[in-house]
Design an enzyme around this catalytic site. Structure first.
Site, PDB file in Angstrom:
ATOM      1  CB  VAL A  18      -0.966   0.003   1.206  1.00  0.00           C
ATOM      2  CG1 VAL A  18      -1.833   1.249   1.192  1.00  0.00           C
ATOM      3  CG2 VAL A  18      -1.835  -1.259   1.205  1.00  0.00           C
ATOM      4  CB  VAL A 135     -14.124  -0.572   4.583  1.00  0.00           C
ATOM      5  CG1 VAL A 135     -15.267  -1.481   4.121  1.00  0.00           C
ATOM      6  CG2 VAL A 135     -14.031  -0.553   6.092  1.00  0.00           C
ATOM      7  N   GLY A 137     -10.968  -1.442  -0.166  1.00  0.00           N
ATOM      8  CA  GLY A 137      -9.839  -1.068  -1.026  1.00  0.00           C
ATOM      9  C   GLY A 137     -10.062   0.284  -1.688  1.00  0.00           C
ATOM     10  CG  ASP A 204     -10.116  -8.796   5.705  1.00  0.00           C
ATOM     11  OD1 ASP A 204      -9.112  -8.111   5.936  1.00  0.00           O
ATOM     12  OD2 ASP A 204     -10.915  -8.549   4.768  1.00  0.00           O
ATOM     13  CE  LYS A 208     -11.309  -5.356   4.581  1.00  0.00           C
ATOM     14  NZ  LYS A 208     -10.969  -6.264   3.461  1.00  0.00           N
TER      15      LYS A 208
HETATM   16  N1  HSE Z   1      -6.982  -9.248   2.260  1.00  0.00           N
HETATM   17  C1  HSE Z   1      -8.029  -8.335   1.931  1.00  0.00           C
HETATM   18  C2  HSE Z   1      -8.917  -8.962   0.879  1.00  0.00           C
HETATM   19  C3  HSE Z   1      -7.546  -7.021   1.396  1.00  0.00           C
HETATM   20  O1  HSE Z   1      -8.652 -10.062   0.390  1.00  0.00           O
HETATM   21  O2  HSE Z   1      -9.909  -8.335   0.536  1.00  0.00           O
HETATM   22  C4  HSE Z   1      -7.112  -6.076   2.460  1.00  0.00           C
HETATM   23  O3  HSE Z   1      -8.191  -5.672   3.266  1.00  0.00           O
END
Ligand code: HSE
Length: 430
Positions: A18, A135, A137, A204, A208
């Protein structure tokens, strides 16, 4: 902070995927950025663990291993945290805010866990913290809720918020590949982490949805309030059977305002194949929401990757820079987040898809339907599929039922002498 400076000066903490995306955007779009902002944006210092590794990439920025070279530098206006993880990023952000630096972060775990602390600290220090890249991308979803939908009460948010799992689910279905093969491909393409546990487990996406609950629903929930279930148990066979019934499987993160509070969860969900979220393929993300004025809408884009995520980080930088430059403050729009009651997964109401291995004998189906009747669960569809390992495969789709009611049936299902195994359970409908 000197707002009459000729450029906005950044310090980057972290120079991975990033961070390099941000650096590249600053280089590539510098002229355009300067035209729009009336000021240049300049990366002064980058904090990394190993200077030698990044020497050829910094392009004039100073490399340091000491984060204080950024936090204590009066010339730096905005601290950009792109190392991820809770520690030491928490300390870095806290210190930066205390030093009256604006902060931009892509760190979903940190914002999900410490949003309130950061918002308060930012306010006390007359600065702000922005987290667009945490959140979705490259999708400007935080700004959409903060500004674009700000005239609405948002009632519900349903998101495909994890690119890795959406890629895996898409490939399972389209290429009829195995889970492990597709995961490896996602890693080779660079958007699945080398340790994909948080993606695959749903954690993940859970971080979010905590953030979106704050920004969209203005409610303060914690990660422990979110029931999450990943995609590692999803089998190709069920994806195919659900396709025959008119559904696609997606890992959906949802937050829904209810009379008694809020319900937030992440789990694989079979959604009608004509629903806009079903059209979201591969590593793309989308957020489908309902506002009391705007109605239903969906925003779609790349949920991961160096340049899309870098684009979201840069949009925060430009937002802040614009405020600094024009001496305006539009800050802290999303910081009023209220306490709320949170409904547990038991209170969830959904249809269920169930695949059972059943003894192939006279009256077996009757015994199964009786078990559903006794549990007060209406069967919407029942289909007998091909035999597998000497057992008949029976697929059942229920009507909408409370999760608690379904779980009570599930716990006693194997007591019927005809059900050999419960091979799959997938929730159906948003
Ligand atoms: N690893 C995450 C995904 C991206 O696969 O969406 C970063 O938040």
């Amino acid at each position: 902070m000197d707002s009459n400076k000729s450029s906005i000066t950044l310090g980057l903490i972290g120079f991975g995927n990033v961070g390099q995306g941000v650096h590249s955007i600053v280089q590539t779009n510098q002229g355009m950025i300067q035209d729009r902002l009336g000021q240049a944006v300049h990366i002064k210092t980058i904090c990394v663990r190993n200077i030698d590794k990044y020497k050829g990439l910094a392009n004039g920025a100073e490399l340091t291993t000491d984060v204080n070279d950024i936090i204590n530098d009066p010339d730096i206006d905005i601290v950009v945290e792109v190392i991820g993880g809770e520690t030491p990023a928490y300390d870095y952000i806290t210190e930066a805010l205390k030093h009256k630096k604006y902060v931009v972060t892509a760190n979903k775990e940190l914002i999900a866990k410490h949003k309130k602390t950061f918002f308060e600290l930012a306010k006390q220090n007359d600065v702000d913290i922005f987290f667009e890249a945490s959140v979705g991308g490259g999708i400007p979803i935080i700004k959409s809720f903060k500004v674009g939908y700000s005239a609405n009460q948002i009632e519900s948010v349903y998101g495909i918020l994890n690119g890795t799992t959406n890629f895996i689910l898409t490939k399972l279905f389209e290429n009829k590949q195995e889970f492990a093969t597709v995961l490896k491909e996602a890693q080779d393409l660079g958007f699945a982490e080398s340790d994909p546990t948080a993606d695959v487990s749903g954690l993940d996406a859970a971080y979010k949805i905590v953030i979106l609950t704050a920004v969209a629903l203005k409610l303060n929930i914690q990660i422990d309030d979110v029931f999450y279930e990943g995609i590692d148990q999803i089998q190709l066979k069920d994806i195919q059977y659900l396709d025959e019934l008119g559904y696609r499987v997606r890992l959906i993160a949802k937050a829904k305002r209810m009379a008694e509070g809020v319900f937030a969860a992440v789990y694989p969900t079979a959604i009608p194949s004509e629903h806009p979220l079903s059209t979201v393929r591969n590593e793309f993300n989308a957020i489908y929401s309902t506002g009391n004025m705007v109605g239903e809408s969906m925003i779609y884009g790349k949920g991961a990757g160096s340049l899309p995520t870098g684009s979201a980080v840069m949009s925060d930088i430009l937002d802040i820079a614009f405020d600094i430059y024009t001496h305006h403050s539009r800050r802290n729009l999303e910081t009023k987040i209220d306490p709320t009651s949170v409904l547990g997964i038991d209170q969830n109401e959904t249809q269920f898809y169930v695949r059972l291995s059943v003894k192939d004998e006279t009256g077996a189906l009757e015994k199964i339907t009786t078990a559903f009747k006794d549990a007060n669960i209406n069967i919407s569809n029942i289909i007998q599929k091909e035999r597998l390992d000497g057992h008949a495969q029976v697929v059942i789709l229920t009507d909408v039922v409370k999760e608690k009611t379904f779980n009570a049936l599930k716990a006693t299902m194997l007591d019927t002498d005809v059900i050999h195994a419960i091979d799959a359970v997938i929730r159906v409908g948003l």
